[in-house]
Design an enzyme around this catalytic site. Structure first.
Site, PDB file in Angstrom:
ATOM      1  CG  ASP A   1       0.900  -2.930  -0.570  1.00  0.00           C
ATOM      2  OD1 ASP A   1       0.556  -1.752  -0.742  1.00  0.00           O
ATOM      3  OD2 ASP A   1       0.108  -3.886  -0.581  1.00  0.00           O
TER       4      ASP A   1
ATOM      5  CG  HIS B   1      -7.460  -7.623  -1.553  1.00  0.00           C
ATOM      6  ND1 HIS B   1      -7.575  -6.760  -2.616  1.00  0.00           N
ATOM      7  CD2 HIS B   1      -6.163  -7.563  -1.154  1.00  0.00           C
ATOM      8  CE1 HIS B   1      -6.390  -6.203  -2.849  1.00  0.00           C
ATOM      9  NE2 HIS B   1      -5.522  -6.663  -1.972  1.00  0.00           N
TER      10      HIS B   1
ATOM     11  CG  ASP C   1      -2.754  -1.955  -0.107  1.00  0.00           C
ATOM     12  OD1 ASP C   1      -2.354  -2.378   0.997  1.00  0.00           O
ATOM     13  OD2 ASP C   1      -2.627  -2.594  -1.168  1.00  0.00           O
TER      14      ASP C   1
ATOM     15  CG  HIS D   1      -2.309  -5.179  -3.910  1.00  0.00           C
ATOM     16  ND1 HIS D   1      -1.439  -5.118  -2.843  1.00  0.00           N
ATOM     17  CD2 HIS D   1      -1.784  -6.069  -4.782  1.00  0.00           C
ATOM     18  CE1 HIS D   1      -0.432  -5.944  -3.059  1.00  0.00           C
ATOM     19  NE2 HIS D   1      -0.603  -6.533  -4.226  1.00  0.00           N
TER      20      HIS D   1
END
Ligand SMILES: [Zn+2]
Length: 637
Positions: free
Chosen positions: A208, A87, A124, A126
């Site tokens: 995640d 990110h 991931d 996200h």
């Protein structure tokens, strides 16, 4: 064969690797912390020893690249580094990520190793907005990511967006997605990058999407991660592969990591489709209530959160409640006036009806649970799998206990009813938000302007602005900021209509648009209509805090409308504020128009003050008292 290598110090070229993908200012900021901790984003902090740890983490990724490219003993290598990085973008840290190790590893392979084609794959849960931003400036990189959407950081929800260089792919899955759906989208990511014939594959490996994970609502089991890397190994049998850790916040992450190693260690593992079949025994084990929906049109797959408020009403809020197990259920306070839950420790609010979350949701803090006892709110999670709705035993007990505490007599029947009602209401919201005719109106009462979008008597969006009265304390945006940013430093040009002889500024405080309604430009219409109302009420400036996800696109969008970023040091505690002037609608009517397609069904009623005469009359009185210097006394008497 597996070989472990423990790094005892960072590489001398680690910092140079970071500088290829980050601004000097960003690196300096992390490097120069001498004392305490510094907040770089809503949930991202650094302390004085962080920089050294980050260099070590980056070194692992660089070593992993060297291992597969140079030393050639292994075709695959893993960097087990912390924290995550995908990110982080050129100038900012966010979402626990400070530096983007993956992007820096790719830049290293390109600029130092001379490679021309790098594939970055990201599983991931996200979207890696930082890597996407890097791919937008580096055509030698191809980036493909499977992730849940909608979900923080709010990017990567458009499966057709290939980016300005046509070199990236977003493969979003819905909330509650199981392994099968995730693997299907992952296969699309792989074939997208495969078509570019990469010389090196770098994988942002986050764990995640596991069902146990508190931050993502996917339903993967550890074994699914074996299939993820199996697809990878099968697609790139001879291409060097580097994998590095990203997110993963549950105890199952270790198991999933172990599963992900198997295809690289055992070439006999093959894709076996029968193992995707659901194990129905384990699903039903903990279920106390199952009900079947009659209406087949409601068939969906996902999770639903139910909230029981102090009056015994049930609210169905889909997956938008903050993750269960976090403090909401334990010590949130329900406010029936604005229908929100406030978390006692941080003051963060969650709006039950809209799903809006304001403030940061903190993780478990056991010491606080001693201070705050459960009050007025119970939350349960319900699975909707095909047309069967189920509620887990512990959630059922929690609701039951709350009913008891409130002395409400509820039997099984109402439970079934609210489950169905909850599912149906969520479904109805999505349909209406996406396609029903919308009416947009603006109301103004003392101190507040609210623009609302209604679709089939359901509120699907709003924009809320605080409009301080002439005698209220001036806003935090001082005349220095306004003169500097909006009037080229000329104080004379400021509209000083506040009773303290300074500028009066409207402050945008809340915005929400139903996700299903976002493609209809409702956000822009709501914003412009709220601005128009403020202007007609005499406000010439507006301030708000931008929620850009790091790509800078949202900030650009506001800048195109004439707003300027307020430097972070100018307003302590408000480091992402923007301010702009509201043009006179009589001189610039086009400014408030939003171009819409011919067949749109959005009707807009712009705000008009109730009576122009009374308004100008009161303004006159205000000016008169200003003139006499009496306004404050009059206002308080
Ligand atoms: Zn993540």
């Amino acid at each position: 064969e597996i070989q472990w290598q423990i790094l005892d110090q960072s590489r001398p070229d680690a910092e140079a690797a970071l500088r290829r993908v980050h601004d000097d200012a960003h690196i300096q900021r992390v490097k120069e912390i001498r004392l305490g901790r510094e907040k770089l984003g809503p949930d991202t902090y650094v302390i004085p020893s962080s920089f050294g740890a980050l260099l070590e983490a980056q070194s692992l990724w660089l070593d992993a690249v060297d291992e597969v490219l140079e030393r050639g003993r292994y075709n695959t290598s893993w960097a087990l580094s912390r924290p995550p990085g995908h990110h982080a973008s050129r100038g900012s840290a966010d979402g626990f990520c400070i530096f983007n190790f993956c992007a820096a590893a790719a830049a290293y392979a390109i600029q130092v190793k001379g490679l021309e084609r790098i594939a970055i794959l990201d599983f991931d849960g996200h979207h890696g907005n930082g890597i996407a931003a890097y791919a937008d400036e580096e055509s030698r990189v191809t980036y493909a990511s499977v992730h849940q959407a909608p979900l923080w950081p709010g990017t990567g929800d458009d499966a057709n967006d290939r980016g300005p260089l046509s070199n990236r792919l977003s493969a979003p899955v819905s909330r509650g997605a199981q392994g099968k759906e995730y693997l299907k989208r992952w296969a699309e990511c792989i074939s997208f990058t495969q078509s570019k014939n990469p010389q090196l594959v770098i994988v942002s490996a986050g764990f995640d999407a596991l069902s146990a994970d508190p931050l993502v609502q996917c339903q993967l089991k550890p074994i699914d991660f074996m299939y993820i890397t199996l697809q990878l190994r099968t697609a790139f049998p001879h291409t060097p592969i580097v994998l590095g850790l990203e997110g993963g916040y549950s105890n199952d992450a270790g198991l999933a990591f172990a599963q992900s190693l198997r295809p690289f260690l055992d070439s006999t593992i093959q894709h076996n489709s029968t193992s995707f079949k659901k194990n129905t025994n384990s699903i039903n084990k903990d279920v106390v209530l199952t009900t079947t929906l009659q209406d087949k049109s409601l068939i969906r797959l996902g999770k639903l959160c139910l909230c029981l408020d102090a009056t015994g009403n049930i609210h169905a809020v889909c997956g938008r409640l903050p993750p269960l197990g976090l403090p909401t259920a334990a010590f949130g306070v329900f406010d029936p006036q604005v229908r929100s839950i406030t978390e006692c420790g941080t003051g963060t609010r969650f709006y039950v009806e809209t799903g809006e979350l304001r403030g940061a949701w903190c993780s478990k803090r056991p010491f606080l649970s001693i201070l705050f006892r459960p009050r007025r709110m119970a939350v349960a999670q319900v699975s909707v799998v095909e047309n069967t709705v189920t509620i887990a035993h512990k959630d059922f007990q929690r609701l039951n206990a709350e009913f008891d505490r409130l002395s409400l007599k509820k039997s099984w029947k109402p439970y079934k009813k609210f489950l169905l009602t909850g599912v149906a209401s969520r479904y109805r919201t999505d349909i209406l938000a996406a396609s029903a005719p919308v009416t947009i109106t603006t109301s103004a009462r003392e101190g507040i302007v609210k623009t609302t979008a209604i679709a089939g008597n359901l509120q699907v969006g709003y924009y809320l602005v605080r409009t301080p009265r002439r005698g209220d304390p001036p806003t935090i945006a001082t005349d220095f900021i306004i003169a500097d940013l909006l009037h080229n430093g000329n104080f004379e040009q400021i509209d000083k209509s506040h009773s303290d002889k300074c500028a009066r500024v409207a402050v945008g405080v809340a915005v929400f648009v139903e996700p299903a309604a976002r493609k209809r430009k409702l956000g822009l219409i709501l914003f412009k209509q709220a601005m128009l109302a403020c202007r007609r009420l005499g406000f010439k400036y507006m301030l708000f805090v931008e929620r850009d996800t790091g790509s800078g696109r949202l900030v650009k969008w506001y800048e195109n409308m004439g707003f300027s970023k307020i430097p972070p040091d100018a307003l302590p505690g408000l480091d992402r504020a923007m301010i702009g002037q509201l043009p006179d609608p009589d001189l610039e009517p086009d400014f408030y128009d939003v171009p819409l397609p011919d067949d749109h069904d959005i009707s807009i009623t712009p705000y008009t003050p109730p009576s122009t005469f009374i308004w100008s009359f009161t303004s006159l009185i205000g000016n008169f008292f200003d003139f006499l210097g009496l306004w404050d006394d009059t206002a308080s008497s």
